[in-house]
Design a protein around this motif. Structure first.
Motif, PDB file in Angstrom:
ATOM      1  N   ARG A  94      42.688  36.570  35.919  1.00 52.32           N
ATOM      2  CA  ARG A  94      42.263  36.598  34.729  1.00 52.32           C
ATOM      3  C   ARG A  94      40.834  36.088  34.470  1.00 52.32           C
ATOM      4  O   ARG A  94      40.465  34.950  34.195  1.00 52.32           O
ATOM      5  CB  ARG A  94      43.154  35.289  33.959  1.00 52.32           C
ATOM      6  N   ILE A  95      39.954  37.263  35.120  1.00 54.02           N
ATOM      7  CA  ILE A  95      38.469  37.020  34.941  1.00 54.02           C
ATOM      8  C   ILE A  95      37.922  36.667  33.605  1.00 54.02           C
ATOM      9  O   ILE A  95      36.945  36.124  33.518  1.00 54.02           O
ATOM     10  CB  ILE A  95      37.918  38.526  35.634  1.00 54.02           C
ATOM     11  N   ASP A  96      38.738  37.128  32.461  1.00 51.46           N
ATOM     12  CA  ASP A  96      38.306  36.720  31.135  1.00 51.46           C
ATOM     13  C   ASP A  96      38.160  35.210  30.696  1.00 51.46           C
ATOM     14  O   ASP A  96      37.497  34.925  29.916  1.00 51.46           O
ATOM     15  CB  ASP A  96      39.156  37.294  30.140  1.00 51.46           C
ATOM     16  N   LEU A  97      39.128  34.579  31.642  1.00 48.84           N
ATOM     17  CA  LEU A  97      39.053  32.835  31.568  1.00 48.84           C
ATOM     18  C   LEU A  97      38.285  32.161  32.508  1.00 48.84           C
ATOM     19  O   LEU A  97      38.342  30.947  32.277  1.00 48.84           O
ATOM     20  CB  LEU A  97      40.633  32.601  31.568  1.00 48.84           C
ATOM     21  N   ALA A  98      37.869  32.850  33.439  1.00 46.20           N
ATOM     22  CA  ALA A  98      37.205  32.110  34.451  1.00 46.20           C
ATOM     23  C   ALA A  98      35.803  31.775  34.007  1.00 46.20           C
ATOM     24  O   ALA A  98      34.979  32.325  33.541  1.00 46.20           O
ATOM     25  CB  ALA A  98      37.096  33.080  35.833  1.00 46.20           C
ATOM     26  N   GLU A  99      35.220  30.323  34.237  1.00 46.80           N
ATOM     27  CA  GLU A  99      34.072  30.000  33.983  1.00 46.80           C
ATOM     28  C   GLU A  99      33.095  29.449  35.170  1.00 46.80           C
ATOM     29  O   GLU A  99      33.833  28.968  36.115  1.00 46.80           O
ATOM     30  CB  GLU A  99      34.479  28.640  33.261  1.00 46.80           C
ATOM     31  N   LEU A 165      37.601  41.865  41.966  1.00 41.39           N
ATOM     32  CA  LEU A 165      37.763  40.695  41.104  1.00 41.39           C
ATOM     33  C   LEU A 165      37.060  39.547  41.948  1.00 41.39           C
ATOM     34  O   LEU A 165      36.359  38.742  41.378  1.00 41.39           O
ATOM     35  CB  LEU A 165      39.257  40.425  40.875  1.00 41.39           C
ATOM     36  N   LEU A 166      37.449  39.257  43.191  1.00 37.79           N
ATOM     37  CA  LEU A 166      36.638  38.204  43.994  1.00 37.79           C
ATOM     38  C   LEU A 166      35.198  38.286  43.824  1.00 37.79           C
ATOM     39  O   LEU A 166      34.625  37.239  43.905  1.00 37.79           O
ATOM     40  CB  LEU A 166      37.317  38.256  45.269  1.00 37.79           C
ATOM     41  N   GLY A 167      34.713  39.393  44.160  1.00 35.14           N
ATOM     42  CA  GLY A 167      33.260  39.862  44.102  1.00 35.14           C
ATOM     43  C   GLY A 167      32.588  39.190  42.631  1.00 35.14           C
ATOM     44  O   GLY A 167      31.434  39.130  42.719  1.00 35.14           O
ATOM     45  N   THR A 168      33.336  39.001  41.531  1.00 30.09           N
ATOM     46  CA  THR A 168      32.816  38.355  40.582  1.00 30.09           C
ATOM     47  C   THR A 168      32.450  36.897  40.529  1.00 30.09           C
ATOM     48  O   THR A 168      31.689  36.041  39.799  1.00 30.09           O
ATOM     49  CB  THR A 168      33.548  38.556  39.296  1.00 30.09           C
ATOM     50  N   LEU A 169      32.910  36.279  41.724  1.00 25.55           N
ATOM     51  CA  LEU A 169      32.733  34.800  41.988  1.00 25.55           C
ATOM     52  C   LEU A 169      31.491  34.596  42.437  1.00 25.55           C
ATOM     53  O   LEU A 169      31.186  35.105  43.764  1.00 25.55           O
ATOM     54  CB  LEU A 169      33.917  34.275  42.811  1.00 25.55           C
ATOM     55  N   PRO A 170      30.478  33.810  42.115  1.00 22.84           N
ATOM     56  CA  PRO A 170      29.327  33.593  42.795  1.00 22.84           C
ATOM     57  C   PRO A 170      29.752  32.927  44.009  1.00 22.84           C
ATOM     58  O   PRO A 170      30.378  31.736  44.252  1.00 22.84           O
ATOM     59  CB  PRO A 170      28.667  32.636  41.736  1.00 22.84           C
ATOM     60  N   ASN A 171      28.849  33.449  45.011  1.00 20.34           N
ATOM     61  CA  ASN A 171      28.920  32.712  46.437  1.00 20.34           C
ATOM     62  C   ASN A 171      30.477  33.133  46.973  1.00 20.34           C
ATOM     63  O   ASN A 171      30.771  32.261  47.789  1.00 20.34           O
ATOM     64  CB  ASN A 171      28.716  31.392  46.382  1.00 20.34           C
ATOM     65  N   ALA A 172      30.934  33.986  46.789  1.00 19.90           N
ATOM     66  CA  ALA A 172      32.266  34.478  47.119  1.00 19.90           C
ATOM     67  C   ALA A 172      32.380  34.561  48.570  1.00 19.90           C
ATOM     68  O   ALA A 172      33.135  34.007  49.177  1.00 19.90           O
ATOM     69  CB  ALA A 172      32.977  35.488  46.538  1.00 19.90           C
TER      70      ALA A 172
END
Length: 461
Positions: A94-99, A165-172
């Motif tokens: 749910r990338i649309d809900l990730a903050e 999807l994981l790549g959208t996380l800063p500092n993944a």
């Protein structure tokens, strides 16, 4: 046998009996600790004005617990923030809900450092450390930085998201790199394991050799090891006095109708909105089944301070009201929607009374409700499990009716098939499901992981 140190975000002291409303993970970890001895460390769930590292030790039902209180800022940034507003939605697709907030990431790092500072003096040289879940990805690296050279394993109880999807996380990459401090990482399914390898290989240059991932001079072994339940205990529980009373209460209130049951924490990953829409589709397509069936949805609230959880509750209240308003009659309500939890012994009786167990998460690491429903059934006249193919449990439970929870048509068709299924087929499917639930139970899960951890090659790390 080496002492076991379990570390998790929350610590749930075992109840005086197995009837308590404990989650599946809490029951599983308590069972492993009783078998091996050791300690369960984590957050108490309470807050303090100033973190001081004070540890509250207790011993209940053969399990020693050690808990610390956290500051309000820790709870807001580490738990409500990074864990449940960043990682949880992202890892459930749910990338649309990730903050993504720097304060959240900072609080997550700080709190894991505090956990490491506090638990490190309690660790003895021969202890085996088993860290649980996404709240504590970097804890192993923090313990290594404090000179801890024990065997350390990590188990992820939620899905691992696809690489993009994981790549959208800063500092993944930093998060994944920290996980190479572990000797063994466990996932529920091969799919989650392969997704981890895909990111480590393509985005970080790791070398994957069989079940080992290598990054520079470090390596970690990987295992797919699905968690189970204590099937024997849960089946016996379904014959207890509280279970029989709950069973009788449900049968009496059903008044001859077939019951469909869903039991889920109130969470957007559980697919409850889609489930209600699938059930509505069933009522619309099969008007002859109206008044012959009803859906009992048990959905205790969780994470009530997080806005996305407030929205899902409002949505479900609106959906259930609309469906009941459209289809109910003076002597029948199609949906019974209950926002509270029940003890496990009562739930076992409720499961046993249900003709269908409806378990349709949009994405789930495992889902133990599916296994509990199977274990609670009457072997002579079992119900039918309708299961999302996107739950981790679907990889094992192929004799359930597997559905796409996003498709109201598939859910409707499966409900109709389950209600019409002959007893002989229900028994055949249940026997295969129950055999798997019994074989790969919670003891198998813990022993499989811990044996792999004790055998893990530590020569490189």
């Amino acid at each position: 046998m080496n002492r076991l140190i379990v570390i998790s975000n929350r610590v749930t002291a075992p109840k005086g009996s197995t009837a308590g409303a404990q989650g599946g993970l809490a029951v599983a970890l308590a069972a492993a600790l009783r078998d091996r001895g050791g300690m369960w460390f984590g957050w108490s769930g309470e807050q303090t004005d100033q973190f001081n590292g004070h540890i509250n030790f207790q011993r209940n039902q053969g399990v020693t617990t050690a808990t610390v209180d956290l500051e309000e800022q820790d709870v807001q940034e580490y738990y409500d923030g990074y864990a449940n507003r960043t990682l949880w939605p992202l890892f459930h697709y749910r990338i649309d809900l990730a903050e993504y907030e720097r304060d959240f990431a900072g609080g997550y790092k700080r709190t894991n450092q505090r956990f490491a500072d506090t638990v490190r003096p309690l660790v003895e040289p021969d202890d085996v450390i088993w860290i649980q879940d996404y709240h504590m990805f970097p804890l192993g690296a923090e313990l290594r930085a404090r000179g801890c050279d024990n065997r350390i394993g990590f188990f992820l109880h939620i899905p691992w998201p696809p690489r993009r999807l994981l790549g959208t996380l800063p500092n993944a990459q930093a998060l994944v790199e920290s996980m190479f401090a572990y000797d063994l990482i466990g996932f529920h399914t091969e799919e989650w394991l392969e997704s981890f390898c895909d990111f480590a290989r393509h985005d970080m240059g790791a070398v994957i050799e069989g079940n080992i991932a290598r990054l520079g001079d470090r390596h970690v072994e990987l295992i797919a090891c699905p968690i189970g339940i204590d099937a024997t205990e849960f089946a016996a529980m379904s014959q207890s006095v509280p279970a029989r009373l709950a069973y009788r209460r449900m049968r009496d209130s059903a008044d001859g109708r077939d019951m469909i049951v869903g039991v889920d924490r109130l969470d957007y990953s559980k697919g409850l909105e889609e489930r209600f829409l699938g059930y509505e589709r069933f009522l619309n397509e099969h008007p002859e089944e109206r008044k012959e069936v009803f859906l009992l949805q048990v959905a205790p609230p969780s994470r009530v301070s997080v806005e996305s959880y407030q929205r899902i509750r409002q949505s479900l209240e609106g959906l259930s009201g609309r469906i009941n308003g459209a289809y109910a009659d003076v002597d029948w309500v199609p949906i019974r929607y209950v926002n509270q939890g029940y003890p496990r012994d009562q739930l076992s009786g409720i499961y046993r009374a249900a003709k269908i167990g409806l378990v349709t998460p949009l994405r789930d690491g495992m889902n133990l409700v599916a296994k509990e429903y199977v274990a609670a059934q009457d072997p002579e006249d079992p119900g039918v499990l309708v299961l999302s193919r996107f739950a981790g449990a679907a990889e094992q439970m192929t004799d359930a009716l597997l559905v796409n929870p996003y498709s109201a048509e598939e859910v409707s068709d499966a409900l109709y098939q389950a209600l019409r299924m002959p007893r002989q087929e229900r028994v055949r499917r249940w026997e295969k499901l129950m055999a798997g639930v019994q074989e790969q139970d919670v003891t198998w899960w813990a022993e499989t992981f811990l044996q792999a951890l004790e055998k893990a090659d530590m020569t490189v790390n």
